[in-house]
Design an enzyme around this catalytic site. Structure first.
Site, PDB file in Angstrom:
ATOM      1  N   ASP A 549       0.749  -1.153   0.277  1.00  0.00           N
ATOM      2  CA  ASP A 549       0.404  -0.379   0.118  1.00  0.00           C
ATOM      3  C   ASP A 549       0.920   0.962   0.076  1.00  0.00           C
ATOM      4  O   ASP A 549       2.063   1.392   0.060  1.00  0.00           O
ATOM      5  CB  ASP A 549      -0.921   0.121   1.238  1.00  0.00           C
ATOM      6  CG  ASP A 549       0.107  -0.149   2.395  1.00  0.00           C
ATOM      7  OD1 ASP A 549       0.767  -1.243   2.792  1.00  0.00           O
ATOM      8  OD2 ASP A 549      -1.233   0.468   3.588  1.00  0.00           O
ATOM      9  N   GLU A 550       0.288   2.339   0.262  1.00  0.00           N
ATOM     10  CA  GLU A 550       1.134   4.018   0.081  1.00  0.00           C
ATOM     11  C   GLU A 550       2.380   4.016  -0.785  1.00  0.00           C
ATOM     12  O   GLU A 550       3.500   4.106  -0.167  1.00  0.00           O
ATOM     13  CB  GLU A 550       0.544   4.143   1.242  1.00  0.00           C
ATOM     14  CG  GLU A 550      -0.388   4.425   1.357  1.00  0.00           C
ATOM     15  CD  GLU A 550      -0.684   4.902   3.016  1.00  0.00           C
ATOM     16  OE1 GLU A 550      -1.479   5.256   3.593  1.00  0.00           O
ATOM     17  OE2 GLU A 550       0.278   4.530   4.329  1.00  0.00           O
TER      18      GLU A 550
END
Length: 882
Positions: A549-550
């Site tokens: 993620d991210e």
């Protein structure tokens, strides 16, 4: 204070002291004059008083219409008992949101890394006079809505001296509530300027009058708790009303073909409640089910002649014993006769704990596993590596824990990571630490004994700064010895990469280079070593969470990646495919080992399904009010294991109530209490628009109909026919959570409500419409009858918490949140209520003695109210009613 901004601290130093020998470090300019002794620096650290205050989220220098204003104003007030003249010092501090502008000419603030900042006097610094406050005004990015945003442990440094923590910025602990205190933070007083996120913000500060209205309709009814089990069973028929079965003399156990070790943990829970094996007690028999039951399913028959539990697996027997423990009254260890047939709603019933940002002890994890088992949760997602820490010993890579498990004031990061999240300058802080291999094996075996699967997570390729810095230290050490091959073996970055990027946490160096084979060699090594620990513990590694993620990037200007792209290696033909390539490659690497890959939904959405293994797990962390249901549907429609982790209801690091004194982040919700979680309709995400509001307390609409792009391709739409989610998972992230007690405060009693929603499907939930529908507060799918059923069942659940289950948490020494009290004064009389009826309430007037509240009472003056824990020991945070 608030967490979107975090405290900017300033310190001032005393002059005219004896000189000490200057030993330049990497922290400060070695050419600066040294006039401070260690004793003077320590004295300043111990005596300087810092006060942090949020002034307004609407400063004149910033736009104030809507959330795009992106600016708040705050102050740091410095008060010294002595004159401070010297300026050859700096203060390091954690600030979640970057400073946009310093309004004082006497100080500069520079960003170091992540949330670490440095305050230094400028040439305009005129010193600080004794007992005269000096205020530093500054503007910060976004807004700050919580007093706990102000991170602790600012520390002062000077060349050649040991850093000193500024004592006034250290956290304390309230003796009565057990809550963490931040004495350096000034309380919020203005709801409009300090607690409103934008001019459209309609969320009400949860003061006693607001809480009183929210708690209305839930009366004190202890009888509702008598036969109630959490989580609610599928079918329960009570056949007596006089509680004729007594376990005060214990039970005589007949195990049949069941191995005692498989149910030992469930029997131990009974013992902690006072129900133990004996030779004269009620017979308790564990028998095979007459027909094959679902995994975790059981039948429980309670009769005056004895108790029988039937199941088809170890989990079923354990869950039957858990239900028995839930039925027992702690007052007299009695229960009614009944029959129960039960099985779980979801196969995946999980709890996620972040021990990477701030470390939490092995004992905390063991205690959590006990409570997860008590309430029939079966997955522990253990997040052990992120930017701020690596928390698991890996054989052959000692640097990961030697360096990556601790933070200290070493700007070269040869011995530790940089301080973050208010950790301070010393590597022995309680927020540092790791699990040894033996610790992790113990956790795994403890989990297995409770039918809980541990899912390890070491976030990659973003959120990987701890690993990167540890491997860079390894590289430097081996390279200095002349062993270049070994130095390069697990290197994770291209040193020639000039890409400029910033992660959401303001790191510019936290992403693995996905074009380097050494990166995948490292990933493979870590997975193999963790799998070996699972094998030793007797719990195979079946699911591994890669994070994904991210991811901020970091590859565009990497020469290694440019060559990788030019050679079209591994089918990567566009730099936009780098992130997907990493996730796909690691997922397939895991699949070859017989391990299912898991990741967060944003990263998983970047992959190409045809290049992924057939089975993957995706944790859906998208916000429902921001159309988060669309990604949930699209990933479930791929046939993946979609596990709901929606932040506004399942992130337990968010505040319980909309109150700036409550702990936690709040980017998706400022009010996630137990009743809100109880209302979650997990099988129909968009239907929650009929009962929820967004982060600013405003209604929203969820359009779950088919949407096409300009080319006529479907880009979003309903779940495919008969597709369902795999389960739900509660999350605790630890950026603002510094101790085991605060974790328990944030997790409990929300964990019990999580268990309810994961195990039991309520009859008031709106059935999913596979044809698609549009939901809002006027659409009418969530009928008045359904609302009435939800309210009635919540009243029963809340009374069960207040009259029965919280006392069991007290017996287990769990520091659950004692709620704030609803109250109002009408015609001079005080009225109160609490979210869990059954807890005692106390009040006092004009700061006098606390008195028990049992009924409406006349009051005159400044009135405070607070709740008391079920065992009568801990107190809740007090609120002023008027």
């Amino acid at each position: 204070m608030n967490r979107n901004l975090v405290a900017v601290a300033v310190l001032v130093l005393l002059g005219g002291t004896a000189c000490s020998k200057s030993v330049p470090t990497s922290v400060d300019d070695p050419s600066s004059a040294q006039s401070l002794s260690q004793a003077t620096l320590t004295s300043i650290g111990h005596s300087l008083a810092i006060t942090y205050r949020t002034v307004t989220n609407y400063p004149e220098q910033c736009t104030t219409s809507g959330v795009d204003g992106r600016c708040f104003q705050a102050q740091i007030e410095l008060l010294s008992p002595i004159d401070i003249k010297d300026n050859n010092w700096s203060i390091y501090f954690s600030q979640m949101r970057p400073v946009k502008q310093v309004l004082s000419k006497e100080f500069s603030i520079s960003h170091i890394k992540g949330d670490l900042h440095k305050i230094s006097p400028t040439d305009a610094f005129t010193g600080i006079k004794q007992n005269e406050a000096k205020v530093i005004d500054f503007l910060g990015e976004l807004w700050q809505l919580s007093e706990t945003d102000a991170m602790p442990n600012y520390y002062i440094v000077a060349d050649g001296l040991e850093p000193v923590v500024i004592k006034s910025t250290m956290v304390g602990k309230d003796a009565e509530t057990g809550m963490e205190l931040r004495p350096y933070v000034e309380s919020f007083t203005d709801a409009r300027t300090q607690y409103r996120r934008s001019v459209t913000d309609q969320l009400q500060w949860a003061k006693p009058e607001v809480l009183f209205q929210a708690n209305q309709g839930v009366d004190i009814q202890p009888e509702l708790a008598i036969d109630t089990i959490i989580p609610t069973p599928q079918m329960q028929t009570v056949t007596s009303t006089g509680r004729p079965v007594s376990l005060s003399d214990g039970y005589v156990l007949a195990l049949g073909n069941v191995e005692r070790i498989k149910v030992e943990a469930a029997l131990n829970r009974l013992a902690r409640l006072g129900v133990k094996a004996s030779e004269t007690g009620v017979s308790l028999s564990l028998l095979p089910a007459d027909t094959q039951l679902a995994v975790g399913g059981y039948e429980l028959m309670v009769d005056v002649k004895g108790i029988v539990i039937k199941a088809s697996d170890d989990a079923g027997y354990s869950y039957g014993l858990s239900s028995l423990a839930s039925l027992v009254s702690l007052n007299d260890l009695t229960l009614n006769t009944m029959t129960i047939t039960d099985a779980p709603r979801y196969d995946f019933r999980g709890m996620h704990v972040d021990v990477a940002r701030n470390f939490h002890s092995k004992q905390f994890v063991l205690n959590l596993l006990d409570q997860m088992a008590a309430y029939k949760l079966n997955k522990l997602h253990l997040h052990m590596a992120d930017d701020e820490g690596w928390r698991l010993e890996i054989d052959g890579l000692p640097e990961l824990t030697d360096i990556g498990s601790k933070r200290c004031h070493d700007l070269n990061e040869d011995t530790c990571l940089l301080p973050q999240l208010g950790s301070g300058p010393n590597a022995n802080a309680k927020v540092d630490g790791y699990y040894s291999k033996a610790d992790y094996i113990e956790i795994l075996r403890y989990a297995s004994a409770r039918q809980i699967q541990v899912i390890p997570s070491m976030d990659m390729p973003g959120h990987s700064r701890a690993a990167i810095k540890a491997m860079e230290a390894r590289y430097r050490s081996l390279s200095a010895k002349g062993d270049e091959a070994a130095a390069q073996e697990y290197r994770l970055i291209d040193p020639e990469d000039k890409t400029k990027y910033a992660s959401i946490q303001y790191y510019d160096d936290n992403t693995l280079n996905v074009c380097m084979e050494s990166t995948f060699h490292f990933v493979d090594k870590v997975i193999n070593e963790i799998a070996a620990l699972h094998h030793q513990a007797g719990q195979p590694l079946n699911v591994y969470h890669i994070g994904a993620d991210e991811t901020a990037g970091a590859w565009i200007e990497s020469p290694i990646c440019q060559a990788f792209l030019q050679n079209n290696e591994h089918g990567v033909s566009d730099e936009k495919e780098y992130g997907a390539y990493f996730i796909e490659r690691v997922s397939n690497l895991l699949a070859e080992k017989g391990i299912e890959a898991a990741g967060w939904s944003d990263g998983m959405s970047h992959t190409r399904p045809e290049r992924m293994p057939e089975i993957n797990q995706s944790n859906i962390w998208d916000v429902v009010s921001h159309d988060g249901f669309k990604r949930a549907h699209s990933q479930a429609n791929l046939g993946w294991d979609a596990v709901l982790s929606n932040p506004e209801v399942l992130y337990f690091d968010f505040p319980y109530e909309a109150d700036p004194k409550e702990h936690g982040y709040y980017w998706a919700s400022r009010a996630s209490n137990e009743r809100h979680l109880y209302s979650f309709m997990s099988a129909n995400l968009p239907a929650n628009a009929e009962q929820w509001t967004d982060i600013e307390g405003r209604p929203f609409e969820a359009d779950d109909t088919i949407k096409l792009d300009k080319a006529g391709k479907q880009v979003s739409g309903p779940l495919a026919k008969n597709v369902q989610f795999t389960g739900i998972q509660g999350q605790i992230w630890s950026e603002t959570i510094r101790s085991d007690d605060v974790v328990e405060y944030m997790v409990f009693p929300r964990l019990l409500v999580l268990a309810e929603r994961a195990w039991h499907q309520a009859d008031w939930e709106v059935q999913y419409n596979y044809q698609g529908a549009i939901y809002n507060q006027d659409s009418g799918y969530f009928t008045q009858d359904m609302r009435a059923k939800q309210a009635e069942q919540w009243a029963q659940f809340a009374n069960t918490l207040g009259h029965k289950e919280l006392l069991k948490l007290d017996r287990a020494n769990i520091a659950y949140r004692v709620p704030t009290v609803g109250a109002h004064i009408h015609e001079g009389s005080l009225y109160t209520n609490v979210i869990y009826p059954g807890l005692a309430v106390e009040y006092r007037v004009n700061g006098g003695q606390w008195q028990p509240y049992s009924k409406t009472v006349k009051v005159n003056g400044k009135v405070e109210v607070r709740a008391v824990a079920a065992d009568g020991l801990r107190k809740g945070r007090s609120l002023f009613v008027n």
